[in-house]
Design a protein around this motif. Structure first.
Motif: not given
Length: 170
Positions: A55-75
């Protein structure tokens, strides 16, 4: 701005790939090693520790994956707002929901197995602790199966993201 969008897409895709690998490795290697431990109480403790590390490894990666792809779409400009960015991040969100509703019950079953003091027939003199080995083995086997399913769900997002990146640069 274009370089930032490309960097966000690549970092989101990389995070999805690493996340997929982590789940497959946890299911195929780590849980197998835990099942090969000598005592069920050791397996129960190792499972608890390994789950915390996952969990301590996966949670940051889940956050990075979703926010970076959503931000790329938004920008992205209107012509560059490809739906694959949402389709690639949706499996991560789906796997989090899947974990909450399916894996939490299995995990609780393994960790909540009662520890019984083995006192050799005498009351109050036992120092060895024993856990029902069959309950632990079946719980970890079931958890292993569902983590593989979760890794497959995230892997689907990774493949969608790879195909989308290839389509963007073609």
């Amino acid at each position: 701005m274009n370089r930032l969008i490309v960097a966000l897409k690549i970092s989101g895709t990389a995070a999805l790939g690493i996340l997929t690998g982590i789940h497959f490795n946890f299911s195929l290697q780590t849980l197998r090693s835990i099942l090969s431990l000598n005592s069920p109480s050791q397996a129960q403790k190792a499972f608890t520790v390994a789950l915390g590390l996952l969990r301590s490894t996966a949670r940051p990666l889940e956050l990075i994956a979703t926010t970076s792809l959503a931000t790329a779409w938004y920008l992205s400009p209107k012509s560059g707002r490809h739906p694959y960015l949402w389709f690639a991040s949706a499996p991560v969100l789906l796997s989090i929901v899947f974990e909450r509703y399916r894996l939490t019950g299995v995990e609780y079953g393994v960790m909540a197995t009662q520890t019984v003091k083995n006192d050799g027939g005498r009351r109050g003199t036992g120092t060895d602790e024993e856990v029902n080995g069959e309950v632990i083995r079946l719980g970890i086997d079931e958890y292993q199966h569902w983590v593989l399913v979760r890794g497959g769900i995230i892997g689907t997002g990774f493949l969608l993201s790879l195909v989308g990146l290839y389509g963007d640069h073609k």
